[in-house]
Enzyme design. Structure first.
Site, PDB file in Angstrom:
ATOM      1  N   LEU A 103       0.840  -1.205   0.000  1.00  0.00           N
ATOM      2  CA  LEU A 103       0.000   0.000   0.000  1.00  0.00           C
ATOM      3  C   LEU A 103       0.875   1.256   0.000  1.00  0.00           C
ATOM      4  O   LEU A 103       0.722   2.138  -0.844  1.00  0.00           O
ATOM      5  CB  LEU A 103      -0.918  -0.021   1.232  1.00  0.00           C
ATOM      6  CG  LEU A 103      -1.791   1.220   1.469  1.00  0.00           C
ATOM      7  CD1 LEU A 103      -2.862   1.343   0.387  1.00  0.00           C
ATOM      8  CD2 LEU A 103      -2.483   1.161   2.842  1.00  0.00           C
ATOM      9  N   GLU A 149       3.552   4.129  -0.426  1.00  0.00           N
ATOM     10  CA  GLU A 149       4.372   4.608  -1.549  1.00  0.00           C
ATOM     11  C   GLU A 149       5.288   5.712  -1.041  1.00  0.00           C
ATOM     12  O   GLU A 149       5.075   6.246   0.054  1.00  0.00           O
ATOM     13  CB  GLU A 149       3.467   5.159  -2.655  1.00  0.00           C
ATOM     14  CG  GLU A 149       2.574   4.109  -3.285  1.00  0.00           C
ATOM     15  CD  GLU A 149       1.761   4.651  -4.456  1.00  0.00           C
ATOM     16  OE1 GLU A 149       1.884   5.854  -4.776  1.00  0.00           O
ATOM     17  OE2 GLU A 149       1.014   3.852  -5.043  1.00  0.00           O
ATOM     18  N   PRO A 150       6.258   6.102  -1.870  1.00  0.00           N
ATOM     19  CA  PRO A 150       7.151   7.187  -1.429  1.00  0.00           C
ATOM     20  C   PRO A 150       6.367   8.440  -1.007  1.00  0.00           C
ATOM     21  O   PRO A 150       6.729   9.106  -0.043  1.00  0.00           O
ATOM     22  CB  PRO A 150       8.010   7.458  -2.656  1.00  0.00           C
ATOM     23  CG  PRO A 150       8.053   6.151  -3.388  1.00  0.00           C
ATOM     24  CD  PRO A 150       6.717   5.512  -3.143  1.00  0.00           C
ATOM     25  N   ALA A 209       2.929   8.351  -0.407  1.00  0.00           N
ATOM     26  CA  ALA A 209       1.633   7.968   0.170  1.00  0.00           C
ATOM     27  C   ALA A 209       1.866   7.061   1.368  1.00  0.00           C
ATOM     28  O   ALA A 209       1.914   5.840   1.251  1.00  0.00           O
ATOM     29  CB  ALA A 209       0.760   7.267  -0.872  1.00  0.00           C
ATOM     30  N   GLN A 218      13.184   1.612  45.948  1.00  0.00           N
ATOM     31  CA  GLN A 218      11.843   2.049  45.549  1.00  0.00           C
ATOM     32  C   GLN A 218      11.796   2.689  44.164  1.00  0.00           C
ATOM     33  O   GLN A 218      10.791   2.588  43.471  1.00  0.00           O
ATOM     34  CB  GLN A 218      11.280   3.012  46.600  1.00  0.00           C
ATOM     35  CG  GLN A 218      10.932   2.293  47.896  1.00  0.00           C
ATOM     36  CD  GLN A 218      10.265   3.174  48.911  1.00  0.00           C
ATOM     37  OE1 GLN A 218      10.370   4.407  48.852  1.00  0.00           O
ATOM     38  NE2 GLN A 218       9.599   2.570  49.868  1.00  0.00           N
ATOM     39  N   GLU A 260       1.418   0.152   9.994  1.00  0.00           N
ATOM     40  CA  GLU A 260      -0.016  -0.148  10.063  1.00  0.00           C
ATOM     41  C   GLU A 260      -0.787   0.989  10.743  1.00  0.00           C
ATOM     42  O   GLU A 260      -1.677   0.764  11.553  1.00  0.00           O
ATOM     43  CB  GLU A 260      -0.269  -1.520  10.710  1.00  0.00           C
ATOM     44  CG  GLU A 260       0.370  -2.643   9.897  1.00  0.00           C
ATOM     45  CD  GLU A 260      -0.197  -4.025  10.158  1.00  0.00           C
ATOM     46  OE1 GLU A 260      -1.352  -4.153  10.565  1.00  0.00           O
ATOM     47  OE2 GLU A 260       0.552  -5.007   9.923  1.00  0.00           O
ATOM     48  N   GLU A 313      -0.244   8.896  15.366  1.00  0.00           N
ATOM     49  CA  GLU A 313      -1.011  10.108  15.042  1.00  0.00           C
ATOM     50  C   GLU A 313      -2.275   9.743  14.253  1.00  0.00           C
ATOM     51  O   GLU A 313      -3.353  10.285  14.493  1.00  0.00           O
ATOM     52  CB  GLU A 313      -0.130  11.078  14.241  1.00  0.00           C
ATOM     53  CG  GLU A 313       0.990  11.718  15.062  1.00  0.00           C
ATOM     54  CD  GLU A 313       2.086  10.740  15.485  1.00  0.00           C
ATOM     55  OE1 GLU A 313       2.336   9.748  14.765  1.00  0.00           O
ATOM     56  OE2 GLU A 313       2.681  10.956  16.552  1.00  0.00           O
TER      57      GLU A 313
END
Lengths: 277, 383
Positions: free
Chosen positions: B124, B126-127, B129, B280, B364, B368
């Site tokens: 899916l 792309e450079p 997208a 602690q 995937e 953001e």
């Protein structure tokens, strides 16, 4: 070849430090323990699968029946062997506390007479009791040939006899046993070329160790048959020949680890402090 | 059909044992050689791991989401490179076919995907997208009984090993945005398809990505996924849904592994005459990590159950992906801190996990993008 593999569940050896003894010292308590097939029995299942398949063609050549004696939950342990590829199971239900080697061997004898296998293949011993007795007793009761601590098996005479190798302190003993026979296996029976059955090409190398059940095998195991019967129904003598009057945990270890600066310091400590030589 | 508890328990234990005995001992070797040994890939195939999400009728296991996530937790307990080998076949590489493929496409490819005989890859990005997946420039122009593909896909996971690509391309070159994008099933080795060099990455050595280049690559019209043009983007989004939950589960597994290792180290390592676990400020880090990993496990299982019940979990899956990928970053950071200098040197493997997990916030759908999905769904639901 029809192979009967007796299988015992044991508490997970990796978590053996969680084993507890009941307050009166009369029993080992199993609450909270994870159960696993006895590793040597699992090796026997793997060896049985190797004997009864053509690994190159993914073909089965005979039936493998897995049996166990114990509480109803032991069915889960049997199913683990079915997931690996064994064909069906037999569960003889009995109270764990009422079992010891002689009772188990007598029950197995009754099962062997019922099932009429060509071979009983089992672990050399269990890792909980470490008695190392059932295989030998069973062979004696049946009057069958026996080979113990077997590290490799190859079939001959068209499966009517087995050439087995036993690793002993002084070397390797090779035996030829005619079937039907009782064979107990050692760790190395699951090395890549330990089992030759004349069907799988001799050049075939298995992975080291027992095979992992495929996820599909696990899902299908639930559909395989496990016959269940109670110990008295077998008709074998269930009177224990030995009893366990008392259990004790080993004393806690007080050992500690010390880092030394040099080899000389280590040798000095081994010699003068630990009196190792 | 959902599995009974005992079978699921055995499934989980089987994978746990395989991970512990076969994969964990090879972690350093895989990182060094940048290669998962072929025998391990074969064993994963024999176990059936490639076919977890492929329906049983096509040779897979047909696990539901809850079952798949239970396995993903276990696969997360080791270097993500191993999981990556099966990842595309279980997720984005197969689910497009499962969800929208024609019967013929399912029968042709799914059994081989389930067995691991072919590696399925999802092309899916792309450079130009990435997060803006609608900005696809790759084109697929109909020419008689064929389509001709032109364009470049970037960072394509498992592309060097792939036998099949689900490729997204614009069938209507005049279209803008997500409309006019179609999905194609392109087999490797066809003329006009070439691969770039393997990307040199920050982490996850052993898992490979590269460019996939289409130069007048002719594919038969039957390669159009589902046989319908213009549905590609919808397919891509549906595919990513379950994938996001899977990634969240893997991150949870890795966090649990790192917590286990950190705890063991903290109980062993002594400073000022005491194990550092007694201090602690170390306990603070352990407790924060444990709490966050527990929250992660709960939300993943809850979302998986909802999905299995037929609910739309688009928002929840994004919540899981966002939280779990960020969470494992914090847990890995604390693990380095607990290990101290040992956490920074390669020998202990902690710095490797620290680098490995950075990817999860990016692929995937970046963190953001997850936030946008969540907020937009909230607003849509309220208006």
């Amino acid at each position: 070849m029809k192979i009967l593999v007796p299988l015992k569940r044991v508490c997970d050896p990796d978590n053996a430090n969680k084993v507890k003894v009941s307050g009166d010292g009369k029993a080992v308590t199993s609450e909270g323990l994870e159960w696993k097939p006895n590793p040597f029995d699992e090796y026997a299942v793997e060896a049985a699968l190797r004997l009864n398949e053509n690994a190159a063609k993914n073909e089965k050549l005979g039936e493998i029946v897995v049996c166990s004696i114990g509480v109803a939950d032991v069915a889960q342990t049997i199913r683990q062997a079915l997931a690996m590829g064994a064909d069906r199971g037999i569960l003889v239900t009995a109270d764990d506390g009422a079992l010891e080697s002689t009772v188990v061997a007598r029950a197995l004898k009754a099962l062997v007479e019922k099932e009429k296998p060509d071979l009983v293949l089992m672990g050399k011993q269990t890792v909980d009791g470490d008695s190392n007795a059932v295989g030998q007793m069973l062979a004696e009761m049946l009057g069958w040939p026996m080979a113990t601590f077997v590290a490799s098996i190859s079939t001959s005479d068209g499966g009517k006899s087995l050439n087995v190798k036993r690793e002993v302190d002084m070397g390797v003993v090779t035996l030829k046993v005619t079937t039907p026979a009782v064979v107990t296996v050692d760790l190395r029976i699951v090395s890549p070329e330990a089992v030759k059955n004349g069907a799988t090409p001799d050049s075939h190398k298995y992975n080291e160790g027992p095979r992992y059940a495929s996820l599909k095998g696990i899902m299908q195991a639930k559909k395989k048959k496990i016959d269940q019967l109670e110990l008295p129904a077998l008709g074998s003598d269930a009177t224990p020949a030995t009893t366990y009057p008392r259990f004790e945990l080993p004393p806690a270890r007080s050992g500690s680890c010390t880092f030394v600066e040099s080899v000389d310091a280590l040798v000095d400590k081994l010699k003068n402090q630990a009196k190792a030589f | 059909m959902a599995l009974d508890n005992e079978s699921l328990d055995q499934l989980i234990k089987g994978v746990r044992r395989f991970v512990k005995e076969r994969l964990v001992p090879l972690e350093a070797q895989v990182a060094e050689t940048d290669e998962v040994p072929s025998e391990i890939i074969r064993e994963m195939g024999e176990m059936g791991l490639f076919g977890m999400s492929v329906p049983e009728q096509y040779g897979g296991l047909g696990l539901n989401a809850e079952e798949e996530m239970a396995i993903a937790f276990e696969m997360g307990q080791t270097s993500p490179a191993f999981r990556s080998k099966i990842g595309t076949n279980v997720g984005i590489g197969s689910q497009g076919i499962v969800l929208d493929g024609t019967e013929e496409q399912k029968e042709k490819y799914l059994p081989k995907i389930a067995s691991g005989e072919i590696i399925a890859s999802f092309a899916l990005t792309e450079p130009d997208a990435g997060s803006d997946a609608g900005a696809q420039k790759t084109t697929a122009i109909r020419d008689g009984d064929s389509y001709i593909l032109n364009g470049t896909k970037r960072f394509i996971t498992n592309a060097p090993e792939a036998g099949l690509f689900t490729v997204f391309a614009r069938t209507d070159p005049q279209s803008k945005g997500t409309k006019g994008v179609s999905a194609f099933l392109v087999e490797s080795g066809v003329p006009g398809l070439s691969l770039g060099k393997n990307d040199v990455k920050m982490g996850q050595r052993g898992a490979h990505t590269c460019d996939v280049i289409f130069d007048d690559c002719r594919v038969p019209a039957s390669a159009l996924l589902g046989g319908v043009e213009g549905q590609g983007f919808k397919t891509a989004m549906k595919t990513l849904d379950r994938g996001r939950l899977h990634i969240a589960a893997v991150c949870t597994g890795i966090a649990e592994r790192l917590i286990r290792d950190s705890l063991a180290y903290a109980m062993e390592r002594k400073q000022f005459g005491r194990p550092i676990a007694e201090f602690q400020l170390i306990q603070d880090m352990l407790a924060q990590s444990r709490t966050e990993a527990y929250a992660a496990r709960c939300m993943v299982m809850e979302t998986a159950k909802k999905r299995d019940a037929g609910e739309n979990v688009s928002t929840e899956a994004s919540c899981c992906k966002l939280f779990c990928t960020e969470m494992v970053g914090r847990v890995a950071d604390r693990a380095v801190q607990i290990y101290g200098g040992a956490g920074y040197v390669a020998e202990y493997g902690i710095e490797r996990f620290y680098r490995d997990v950075r990817l999860f916030r990016l692929y995937e759908g970046t963190s953001e993008i997850q936030k946008l999905v969540i907020a937009r769904n909230m607003i849509r639901g309220a208006s």
